[in-house]
Scaffold this motif. Structure first.
Motif, PDB file in Angstrom:
ATOM      1  N   PRO A 133     -11.028   5.667  94.827  1.00 36.97           N
ATOM      2  CA  PRO A 133     -10.322   5.316  93.592  1.00 36.97           C
ATOM      3  C   PRO A 133     -11.279   5.036  92.448  1.00 36.97           C
ATOM      4  N   VAL A 134     -10.787   5.282  91.250  1.00 37.24           N
ATOM      5  CA  VAL A 134     -11.541   5.062  90.018  1.00 37.24           C
ATOM      6  C   VAL A 134     -10.748   4.111  89.138  1.00 37.24           C
ATOM      7  N   THR A 135     -11.446   3.186  88.490  1.00 41.63           N
ATOM      8  CA  THR A 135     -10.760   2.253  87.601  1.00 41.63           C
ATOM      9  C   THR A 135     -11.559   2.037  86.331  1.00 41.63           C
ATOM     10  N   ILE A 136     -10.897   1.469  85.336  1.00 41.08           N
ATOM     11  CA  ILE A 136     -11.504   0.949  84.108  1.00 41.08           C
ATOM     12  C   ILE A 136     -11.021  -0.489  84.004  1.00 41.08           C
ATOM     13  N   VAL A 137     -11.918  -1.443  84.030  1.00 38.74           N
ATOM     14  CA  VAL A 137     -11.530  -2.853  84.026  1.00 38.74           C
ATOM     15  C   VAL A 137     -11.236  -3.277  82.587  1.00 38.74           C
ATOM     16  N   THR A 138     -10.016  -3.777  82.340  1.00 39.33           N
ATOM     17  CA  THR A 138      -9.591  -4.051  80.972  1.00 39.33           C
ATOM     18  C   THR A 138      -9.433  -5.551  80.711  1.00 39.33           C
ATOM     19  N   TYR A 139      -9.371  -5.895  79.434  1.00 39.03           N
ATOM     20  CA  TYR A 139      -9.298  -7.301  79.023  1.00 39.03           C
ATOM     21  C   TYR A 139      -7.946  -7.581  78.378  1.00 39.03           C
ATOM     22  N   GLU A 140      -7.721  -8.833  77.985  1.00 41.31           N
ATOM     23  CA  GLU A 140      -6.380  -9.251  77.582  1.00 41.31           C
ATOM     24  C   GLU A 140      -5.916  -8.602  76.291  1.00 41.31           C
TER      25      GLU A 140
ATOM     26  N   MET B 258     -14.524   1.601  95.550  1.00 40.41           N
ATOM     27  CA  MET B 258     -13.960   1.983  94.254  1.00 40.41           C
ATOM     28  C   MET B 258     -15.101   2.112  93.251  1.00 40.41           C
ATOM     29  N   TRP B 259     -14.920   3.006  92.267  1.00 38.87           N
ATOM     30  CA  TRP B 259     -15.855   3.143  91.145  1.00 38.87           C
ATOM     31  C   TRP B 259     -15.231   2.518  89.908  1.00 38.87           C
ATOM     32  N   SER B 260     -16.004   1.729  89.185  1.00 38.12           N
ATOM     33  CA  SER B 260     -15.562   1.184  87.905  1.00 38.12           C
ATOM     34  C   SER B 260     -16.346   1.871  86.802  1.00 38.12           C
ATOM     35  N   VAL B 261     -15.637   2.544  85.903  1.00 37.85           N
ATOM     36  CA  VAL B 261     -16.250   3.347  84.855  1.00 37.85           C
ATOM     37  C   VAL B 261     -16.652   2.487  83.654  1.00 37.85           C
ATOM     38  N   ALA B 262     -16.045   1.307  83.499  1.00 33.09           N
ATOM     39  CA  ALA B 262     -16.402   0.420  82.391  1.00 33.09           C
ATOM     40  C   ALA B 262     -15.769  -0.939  82.596  1.00 33.09           C
ATOM     41  N   ASN B 263     -16.325  -1.934  81.918  1.00 33.97           N
ATOM     42  CA  ASN B 263     -15.755  -3.280  81.906  1.00 33.97           C
ATOM     43  C   ASN B 263     -15.385  -3.677  80.488  1.00 33.97           C
ATOM     44  N   GLU B 264     -14.133  -4.029  80.292  1.00 24.28           N
ATOM     45  CA  GLU B 264     -13.597  -4.580  79.046  1.00 24.28           C
ATOM     46  C   GLU B 264     -13.980  -3.763  77.812  1.00 24.28           C
ATOM     47  N   PRO B 265     -13.744  -2.449  77.833  1.00 23.90           N
ATOM     48  CA  PRO B 265     -13.945  -1.671  76.612  1.00 23.90           C
ATOM     49  C   PRO B 265     -12.792  -1.884  75.645  1.00 23.90           C
ATOM     50  N   ALA B 266     -12.898  -1.256  74.481  1.00 24.11           N
ATOM     51  CA  ALA B 266     -11.814  -1.317  73.496  1.00 24.11           C
ATOM     52  C   ALA B 266     -10.731  -0.335  73.915  1.00 24.11           C
ATOM     53  N   SER B 267     -10.112  -0.613  75.044  1.00 20.52           N
ATOM     54  CA  SER B 267      -9.146   0.322  75.617  1.00 20.52           C
ATOM     55  C   SER B 267      -7.798   0.271  74.917  1.00 20.52           C
ATOM     56  N   GLU B 268      -7.650  -0.648  73.979  1.00 20.76           N
ATOM     57  CA  GLU B 268      -6.420  -0.714  73.193  1.00 20.76           C
ATOM     58  C   GLU B 268      -6.527   0.100  71.903  1.00 20.76           C
ATOM     59  N   GLU B 269      -7.729   0.570  71.573  1.00 20.68           N
ATOM     60  CA  GLU B 269      -7.934   1.266  70.300  1.00 20.68           C
ATOM     61  C   GLU B 269      -7.657   2.760  70.436  1.00 20.68           C
ATOM     62  N   GLU B 270      -7.263   3.366  69.317  1.00 21.66           N
ATOM     63  CA  GLU B 270      -7.115   4.818  69.283  1.00 21.66           C
ATOM     64  C   GLU B 270      -8.458   5.469  69.585  1.00 21.66           C
ATOM     65  N   GLY B 271      -8.417   6.480  70.415  1.00 19.71           N
ATOM     66  CA  GLY B 271      -9.638   7.171  70.820  1.00 19.71           C
ATOM     67  C   GLY B 271     -10.110   6.789  72.198  1.00 19.71           C
TER      68      GLY B 271
ATOM     69  N   ARG C   2     -14.701   5.824 107.711  1.00 17.23           N
ATOM     70  CA  ARG C   2     -13.606   5.021 107.166  1.00 17.23           C
ATOM     71  C   ARG C   2     -12.956   5.791 106.032  1.00 17.23           C
ATOM     72  N   ASP C   3     -11.716   5.459 105.725  1.00 16.72           N
ATOM     73  CA  ASP C   3     -10.975   6.088 104.634  1.00 16.72           C
ATOM     74  C   ASP C   3     -10.448   5.025 103.689  1.00 16.72           C
ATOM     75  N   ILE C   4     -10.524   5.315 102.387  1.00 16.98           N
ATOM     76  CA  ILE C   4      -9.916   4.477 101.353  1.00 16.98           C
ATOM     77  C   ILE C   4      -8.757   5.266 100.756  1.00 16.98           C
ATOM     78  N   SER C   5      -7.602   4.652 100.666  1.00 11.19           N
ATOM     79  CA  SER C   5      -6.431   5.334 100.105  1.00 11.19           C
ATOM     80  C   SER C   5      -5.577   4.326  99.358  1.00 11.19           C
ATOM     81  N   ILE C   6      -4.591   4.842  98.652  1.00  9.99           N
ATOM     82  CA  ILE C   6      -3.608   4.002  97.964  1.00  9.99           C
ATOM     83  C   ILE C   6      -2.236   4.371  98.489  1.00  9.99           C
ATOM     84  N   GLN C   7      -1.555   3.380  99.032  1.00  5.26           N
ATOM     85  CA  GLN C   7      -0.227   3.591  99.596  1.00  5.26           C
ATOM     86  C   GLN C   7       0.650   2.396  99.251  1.00  5.26           C
TER      87      GLN C   7
END
Length: 589
Positions: free
Chosen positions: A434-441, A400-413, A269-274
Motif C-alpha cells: 500500500p501507498v499513502t500520503i500522510v495528511t494534516y488537519e 507501506m510506503w509514505s510518499v509525503a508527510n503533511e503536504p499542502a494536500s488541500e491546495e489546488e495542484g 508474507r503478504d500485505i493486503s487491504i480487505q
C-alpha cells in the motif's frame, strides 16, 4: 542497492571514526588535494551540530568540509573498489586525492562511487564537502532568508518547514568494499504467504548465476540456475511480528576462476487491504506504535546502533508492533533489525515541509495557496522514491510506503503533483505494498485533494492540543466526526491516525489533568482510544512521538518537542505504562 556485506568474495572496510572537520564561510573553497587548515576533530557518523558549543556552530548555514586519509592495498586494487556513504545530509560533493568523484543530493539514502581509477596503493586523501541548506528545491523543504537589522551586517538564516531540528553532516556509516570485476549488482526477491516466490538477480559482466534458498534453520529448501526464477516452498514459515521468520537467498555468480557471492535475507508474507483493514497474511492486523525520530543527545540524528536496539526493545516492552520512519528513511541497520525482530514499518521518503504556509514550529503562518506553484521538488521527489524502494524493497518489515508527510494536500495542484508519485511508488515496488500520503488537519474530508490516491488514509490530528485544548470530550467528538466524514467519502479505505499527542513535561503532575502534565497525556490517549475502538474501519494508531526530540528553537518548544511517551534519554512517562496496558495482547477484531 545492496547493503555492504563481507563474503568469501567481498571485503568491507570501515571508514568511521574521527575525521578532520571545518565549517566554511560563504564562498569559501577548501583545498581538496591537501590537508584542511585549522580543522577540528569530528566523529563520523554523527550530526555535527551538538559536538561543540555555540549558536554559530550549531546553527551554521551552508558548507562544511570533512577529511580523512585511508590506506589501500594492492589486493584491494585488483578488485572492483567502491566508496559508499550511507547518507550525507543534505548534499555532498566528494573528492579523492583532489579529483572529483561526484555529487549527491538527498540526506537520508545511500550513494557510492567506484574509485579503482582514482585510488592509489598506500595513503589516499578523502575530502567531502557537505551542504546543509534546506529550501524549496530540497526534501525536506525550508526557506533560506537574508535578514537585516539596524547597524548589523545581513544575517543568513535557514528556516525549516518542519518541526524537528535540522541535524546535518555525515550522519551514517562510510565504508569501502570490494567486489569481483563481474559482480552481483542487485537482488529482488518476493515471498508470498502460500510459499510461492520469485527472484531476479541483476549482474554486471559475464557469468553463470546459481541460487539456493535457506530456511530459518539454515537448511537448503531450493536450488536453481539462472538469474531469475520462481518456485514454491511447502510448509513455509511466515514472517509476522509474533514470529519473524527470515529466509536467505544465497546468490553466486561464477565467471571463469572468479566468483561473487551475496546473501539476501527476506520473508514470506503478504500485505493486503480487505474490508477496510490492513491485513498481514490474510488476517487483519492493527498497527500499534509511534511516529519516531532518529534523535538522541550528542549524536543528534547520527547513526547509533545501541539506540536502535534500545528503541526496538522498548517497542516490544510497550506492546507496539510498528512505527513510521517519520520523516525520512531510517538507517539500513534499523530496517534490518526490524526484519529480525518483527517490527512493521511505514517507510517514508524525506518529503516533509511541502507547504509554503508552514513555519519551523509546524504551525501555519507563511504564505498559503502557493505551494504547488512555488516548490521545485518534483524531480527530486521522484528520485528519492526510486532510491528508497530500490534500497528497501526486500525488507519484510516494510508494510507501506509514505510518499509525503503533511503536504499542502488541500491546495489546488496537490493531486496533479502527487498522482504521478503514487503511481511511481506502485510501479517500482515488486511487492505492490500500500501507498499513502500522510495528511494534516487543514486537509479535511471536504478539502483533501489526494485521498483517492491513497490505499490507506493516514491522518495526523491534534484535537485536544493545538485546538480544543484541555477539552477532551470536545476533542474526541470532533475526531470521531472527522473519521466518519472521511469514511463516508472513501468507504473502502482503511483509516489510521498517523500522529496524535500532547506535549508533556516529565515529572509535572496535577490532580486535575491539565496541559503539559503527565496526567493530561494519559487522559488524552484514553480519549482517543475510545474513539478508535468504536469504529471498525480504524486500522491503527501511531502516537506522536515515541520519545522527546530536538526542534528548532522557538517559544512553542521547551528544549524541543515534549510529546514523547519516553523522554529523550528513553525514560518512560506515565503514558508509557498506560499504552503498555492497552497494547499488550490487544488485537482489534
Amino acid at each position: 542497492m545492496l547493503y555492504p556485506q563481507l563474503t568469501d568474495s567481498r571485503m568491507v572496510f570501515d571508514l568511521n571514526g574521527v575525521w578532520d572537520f571545518k565549517l566554511l564561510d560563504e564562498g569559501q573553497c577548501p583545498a581538496v588535494d591537501g590537508p584542511v587548515q585549522d580543522a577540528i576533530p569530528m566523529a563520523v557518523p554523527s550530526a555535527y551540530n551538538d559536538l561543540y558549543e555555540g549558536r554559530a556552530f550549531k546553527e551554521h548555514v551552508g558548507d562544511m568540509v570533512y577529511q580523512r586519509s585511508f590506506s589501500v592495498s594492492a589486493p584491494m586494487l585488483e578488485k572492483r573498489l567502491v566508496l559508499r556513504f550511507s547518507s550525507a545530509t543534505h548534499q555532498a560533493t566528494v573528492y579523492l586525492n583532489g579529483k572529483l568523484l561526484g555529487k549527491h543530493k538527498g540526506g537520508f539514502l545511500p550513494f557510492e562511487f567506484e574509485i579503482g581509477q582514482q585510488a592509489r596503493r598506500g595513503e589516499n586523501l578523502l575530502t567531502v564537502i557537505v551542504n546543509n541548506i534546506v529550501d524549496y528545491s530540497t526534501l525536506p523543504c525550508g526557506r533560506l532568508v537574508t535578514e537585516k537589522y539596524p547597524g548589523l551586517a545581513p544575517m543568513v538564516r535557514n528556516y525549516p518547514n518542519f518541526d524537528y531540528f535540522n541535524y546535518t553532516g555525515i550522519m551514517r556509516p562510510v565504508k569501502l568494499y570490494t567486489t569481483p570485476r563481474n559482480y552481483i549488482r542487485d537482488i529482488t526477491v518476493v515471498g508470498h504467504m502460500d510459499g510461492s516466490f520469485s527472484y531476479k538477480v541483476d549482474v554486471q559482466g559475464e557469468g553463470e548465476v546459481a541460487v539456493e534458498m535457506l530456511d530459518p534453520d539454515k537448511k537448503c529448501v531450493f536450488k536453481a540456475q539462472g538469474a531469475s526464477g520462481e518456485g514454491k516452498i511447502e510448509n513455509v514459515r511466515l514472517w509476522a511480528p509474533e514470529n519473524p521468520a527470515l529466509y536467505d537467498l544465497v546468490v553466486r555468480l561464477a565467471s571463469g576462476d572468479e566468483q561473487d557471492s551475496y546473501t539476501e535475507p527476506f520473508g514470506f508474507r503478504d500485505i493486503s487491504i480487505q474490508n477496510c483493514r490492513i491485513c498481514l497474511n490474510g488476517k487483519p492486523v492493527y498497527l500499534k506504535g509511534f511516529g519516531k525520530h532518529e534523535d538522541s543527545y550528542v549524536n543528534g540524528r547520527g547513526f547509533n546502533e545501541a539506540l536502535n536496539v534500545k528503541d526496538v526493545g522498548l517497542l516490544k516492552w510497550i506492546g507496539a508492533n510498528s512505527f513510521r520512519t517519520s520523516h525520512y528513511p531510517y538507517s539500513e541497520e534499523m530496517m534490518r533489525l526490524c526484519d529480525r525482530e518483527g517490527i512493521m514499518v511505514i517507510d517514508e521518503v524525506p518529503a516533509v515541509g511541502l507547504h509554503t504556509a508552514f513555519t519551523a514550529t509546524g504551525m501555519l503562518g507563511g504564505e498559503p495557496n502557493g505551494t504547488w506553484r512555488t516548490l521545485q521538488t518534483a524531480q527530486h521527489h521522484r528520485d528519492v522514491i526510486n532510491d528508497l524502494i530500490a534500497r528497501d524493497k526486500n525488507h519484510p518489515c516494510v508494510v507501506m510506503w509514505s510518499v509525503a508527510n503533511e503536504p499542502a494536500s488541500e491546495e489546488e495542484g496537490a493531486r496533479e503533483y502527487f498522482e504521478p508519485l503514487t503511481v511511481l511508488a506502485r510501479q517500482q515496488d515488486p511487492q505492490h505494498r500500500p501507498v499513502t500520503i500522510v495528511t494534516y488537519e487543514g486537509s479535511s474530508p471536504e478539502k483533501c485533494k489526494v485521498a483517492e490516491l491513497c490505499d490507506v488514509l493516514v491522518i495526523n490530528r491534534y484535537r485536544g492540543w493545538y485546538d480544543t485544548e484541555g477539552n477532551l470530550p470536545g476533542a474526541a467528538a470532533k475526531l470521531k466526526d472527522e473519521f466518519e466524514r472521511f469514511h463516508a467519502r472513501c468507504p473502502e479505505k482503511p483509516i489510521m491516525l498517523g500522529e496524535y499527542g500532547a506535549d508533556t513535561i516529565a515529572g509535572m503532575h496535577d490532580a486535575t489533568p491539565t496541559l503539559f502534565s503527565e496526567e493530561y497525556q494519559v487522559a488524552y490517549l484514553e480519549a482517543y482510544s475510545e474513539v478508535f475502538d468504536s469504529l471498525p474501519y480504524i486500522t491503527g494508531e501511531h502516537v506522536w512521538n515515541f520519545a522527546d526530540f530536538a526542534t528548532a528553537e522557538n517559544i512553542r518548544r521547551v528544549q524541543g518537542n515534549k510529546k514523547g511517551i519516553f523522554t529523550r534519554d528513553r525514560r518512560p512517562k506515565m503514558a508509557a505504562h498506560y499504552l503498555k496496558g492497552r497494547w499488550t495482547g490487544f488485537e482489534k477484531e
